[in-house]
Write a protein that holds these residues in place. Structure first.
Motif, short mmCIF file in Angstrom:
data_model
loop_
_atom_site.label_atom_id
_atom_site.label_comp_id
_atom_site.label_asym_id
_atom_site.label_seq_id
_atom_site.Cartn_x
_atom_site.Cartn_y
_atom_site.Cartn_z
N GLU A 44 -11.23 0.65 6.09
CA GLU A 44 -10.43 0.11 4.98
C GLU A 44 -9.53 1.20 4.39
OE1 GLU A 44 -10.33 -2.99 4.31
OE2 GLU A 44 -12.05 -3.65 5.52
N ALA A 45 -8.32 1.33 4.95
CA ALA A 45 -7.40 2.36 4.48
C ALA A 45 -6.99 2.13 3.02
CB ALA A 45 -6.16 2.39 5.37
N GLY A 46 -6.83 0.86 2.63
CA GLY A 46 -6.44 0.57 1.25
C GLY A 46 -7.49 1.02 0.26
N LEU A 47 -8.74 0.73 0.55
CA LEU A 47 -9.84 1.15 -0.32
C LEU A 47 -9.92 2.66 -0.37
CD1 LEU A 47 -12.39 0.58 -2.00
CD2 LEU A 47 -13.67 0.45 0.16
N ARG A 48 -9.79 3.30 0.79
CA ARG A 48 -9.82 4.77 0.86
C ARG A 48 -8.73 5.37 -0.01
NH1 ARG A 48 -9.56 4.97 6.10
NH2 ARG A 48 -7.39 5.59 6.31
N GLY A 49 -7.54 4.78 0.05
CA GLY A 49 -6.43 5.27 -0.76
C GLY A 49 -6.69 5.10 -2.25
N THR A 50 -7.24 3.96 -2.62
CA THR A 50 -7.54 3.72 -4.04
C THR A 50 -8.57 4.71 -4.57
OG1 THR A 50 -7.05 1.35 -3.84
CG2 THR A 50 -8.46 2.03 -5.68
N LEU A 51 -9.59 4.97 -3.79
CA LEU A 51 -10.69 5.83 -4.24
C LEU A 51 -10.30 7.31 -4.27
CD1 LEU A 51 -13.74 4.15 -2.46
CD2 LEU A 51 -13.05 3.95 -4.85
N THR A 52 -9.17 7.66 -3.69
CA THR A 52 -8.71 9.06 -3.74
C THR A 52 -7.40 9.20 -4.50
OG1 THR A 52 -7.63 8.74 -1.57
CG2 THR A 52 -9.84 9.70 -1.57
N ASP A 53 -6.97 8.13 -5.14
CA ASP A 53 -5.70 8.16 -5.90
C ASP A 53 -5.88 9.01 -7.16
OD1 ASP A 53 -3.43 7.70 -7.38
OD2 ASP A 53 -3.38 5.55 -6.96
N PRO A 54 -5.15 10.14 -7.25
CA PRO A 54 -5.32 11.00 -8.44
C PRO A 54 -4.82 10.36 -9.73
CG PRO A 54 -3.47 11.75 -7.10
CD PRO A 54 -4.15 10.68 -6.31
N GLY A 55 -4.05 9.27 -9.60
CA GLY A 55 -3.54 8.60 -10.79
C GLY A 55 -4.53 7.63 -11.41
N ILE A 56 -5.66 7.40 -10.74
CA ILE A 56 -6.68 6.50 -11.26
C ILE A 56 -7.84 7.33 -11.81
CG2 ILE A 56 -8.28 4.62 -10.69
CD1 ILE A 56 -6.42 3.82 -8.42
N GLU A 57 -8.26 7.00 -13.01
CA GLU A 57 -9.34 7.74 -13.67
C GLU A 57 -10.61 7.70 -12.79
OE1 GLU A 57 -10.67 5.92 -17.19
OE2 GLU A 57 -11.81 7.66 -17.90
N GLY A 58 -11.31 8.83 -12.76
CA GLY A 58 -12.50 8.95 -11.95
C GLY A 58 -13.56 7.91 -12.26
N GLN A 59 -13.77 7.60 -13.54
CA GLN A 59 -14.80 6.64 -13.90
C GLN A 59 -14.45 5.24 -13.41
OE1 GLN A 59 -17.87 7.31 -15.13
NE2 GLN A 59 -18.20 5.15 -14.61
N ARG A 60 -13.15 4.91 -13.43
CA ARG A 60 -12.74 3.60 -12.92
C ARG A 60 -13.05 3.49 -11.43
NH1 ARG A 60 -6.70 2.41 -13.91
NH2 ARG A 60 -7.31 0.57 -12.69
N LYS A 61 -12.85 4.57 -10.70
CA LYS A 61 -13.15 4.56 -9.26
C LYS A 61 -14.66 4.47 -9.05
CE LYS A 61 -10.41 8.20 -8.60
NZ LYS A 61 -9.63 9.27 -7.95
N VAL A 85 -16.08 10.02 -5.41
CA VAL A 85 -14.82 9.39 -5.81
C VAL A 85 -14.33 9.90 -7.16
CG1 VAL A 85 -15.33 7.37 -4.42
CG2 VAL A 85 -15.91 7.34 -6.86
N ARG A 86 -15.20 10.50 -7.94
CA ARG A 86 -14.74 11.13 -9.18
C ARG A 86 -14.01 12.44 -8.91
NH1 ARG A 86 -20.06 9.60 -11.14
NH2 ARG A 86 -19.90 7.95 -12.73
N SER A 87 -14.22 13.02 -7.74
CA SER A 87 -13.61 14.31 -7.39
C SER A 87 -12.19 14.12 -6.89
CB SER A 87 -14.46 15.00 -6.31
OG SER A 87 -15.78 15.21 -6.77
N ARG A 88 -11.48 15.24 -6.77
CA ARG A 88 -10.10 15.22 -6.29
C ARG A 88 -10.06 15.64 -4.82
NH1 ARG A 88 -6.38 14.72 -10.30
NH2 ARG A 88 -4.71 15.52 -8.96
N TRP A 89 -9.20 14.98 -4.05
CA TRP A 89 -9.09 15.23 -2.62
C TRP A 89 -7.63 15.40 -2.24
CZ3 TRP A 89 -13.79 15.96 -0.60
CH2 TRP A 89 -14.88 15.39 -1.29
N SER A 90 -7.36 16.32 -1.33
CA SER A 90 -5.99 16.55 -0.90
C SER A 90 -5.49 15.42 -0.02
CB SER A 90 -5.90 17.87 -0.12
OG SER A 90 -6.33 18.93 -0.93
#
Length: 271
Positions: A44-61, A85-90
């Motif tokens: 699920e590329a879409g889910l993967r993108g959402t869970l690593t999106d730096p613009g979305i608050e960690g708690q929401r993820k 998912v709370r962490s940041r990923w390149s």
């Protein structure tokens, strides 16, 4: 690996190690659940993108992860994935890779708990040597068209009941879900992960004849002095070296074989 991913991966490993300090945690079940999450994120590329999106608050993820996985995986696995998912990923795939690495580490910790980690390291190395020595076997295990179940059965038939169950699960995973890596690279990564768990390095030792226990102890002690850490020896026999010992630690090769000395003599004569 970028700094953000490196820091997030290190923090995830620390959380896993703290969690598995509790001996009641089933490391094999934890590993299986983390691999299930890895496979979902791969698909699920879409889910993967959402869970690593730096613009979305960690708690929401983390809340999204809870909604997706609560009741499907245990609390320990859910806690680890929420931390990821709370962490940041390149890159989005760094999250997936780290989730799989946590699963592998959980298996390694389980082997360590049962005093079987040396056996697992040796079995991984032996299997890698068997595969590298057979073009047909390597082709069969790497065939992308072959069903995963058939490749898993081939692994089981090769390993039989002689190996530790952790070894069997790790190799089956590498064969059935290569995720873009070669089998050699996957096994090498696992042996390094196991060595790092005990703060030691791995040396691949090739000799013309099997080393005696005394020779192995002496070689291990010498390498420990060189590298300042305990050294795990992966031993192989190759009559073509004609005598002596060749040692590879990472990218560094220490050679002391008759074949090497003959080659050097030939180069000097040609020069």
């Amino acid at each position: 690996m970028s700094n953000a991913t490196r820091q997030s991966s290190a923090a995830a490993r620390e959380r896993l190690e703290a969690l598995t300090d509790n001996s009641s945690v089933d490391t094999s079940a934890l590993a299986a659940q983390l691999l299930a999450v890895t496979d979902l994120l791969d698909r699920e590329a879409g889910l993967r993108g959402t869970l690593t999106d730096p613009g979305i608050e960690g708690q929401r993820k983390a809340d999204l992860v809870a909604a997706l996985f609560r009741g499907k995986i245990d609390a320990e696995a859910l806690d680890l994935v929420s931390g990821l998912v709370r962490s940041r990923w390149s890159r989005a795939r760094d999250l997936t890779h780290t989730c799989e690495q946590l699963a592998f580490l959980a298996e390694i910790i389980g082997a360590e708990r049962s005093d079987a980690l040396d056996d697992v390291e040796d079995e991984l190395f032996r299997f890698g040597r068997i595969v590298s020595g057979s073009v047909e076997l390597r082709a069969a295990l790497s065939d992308r068209r072959a069903p995963a179940g058939a490749k898993a059965e081939l692994v089981h038939s090769l390993l039989g009941s002689r190996v530790n169950p952790v070894t069997d699960r790790l190799i089956v995973r590498l064969v059935t879900q290569p995720r873009g890596r070669s089998l050699d690279a996957g096994i090498d990564s696992l042996t390094k992960l196991a060595a790092a768990r005990r703060n030691r390095v791995v040396a691949v030792v090739v000799s013309a004849v099997p080393l005696s226990d005394q020779q192995k102890q002496r070689l291990g002690a010498s390498l420990a002095k060189i590298y300042g850490r305990q050294v795990h020896l992966n031993l192989d026999v190759d009559p073509s070296v004609l005598g002596g010992v060749s040692v590879r630690v990472g990218d560094e090769v220490i050679t002391g074989t008759i074949a090497d000395r003959l080659d050097e003599a030939a180069r000097r004569m040609a020069g």
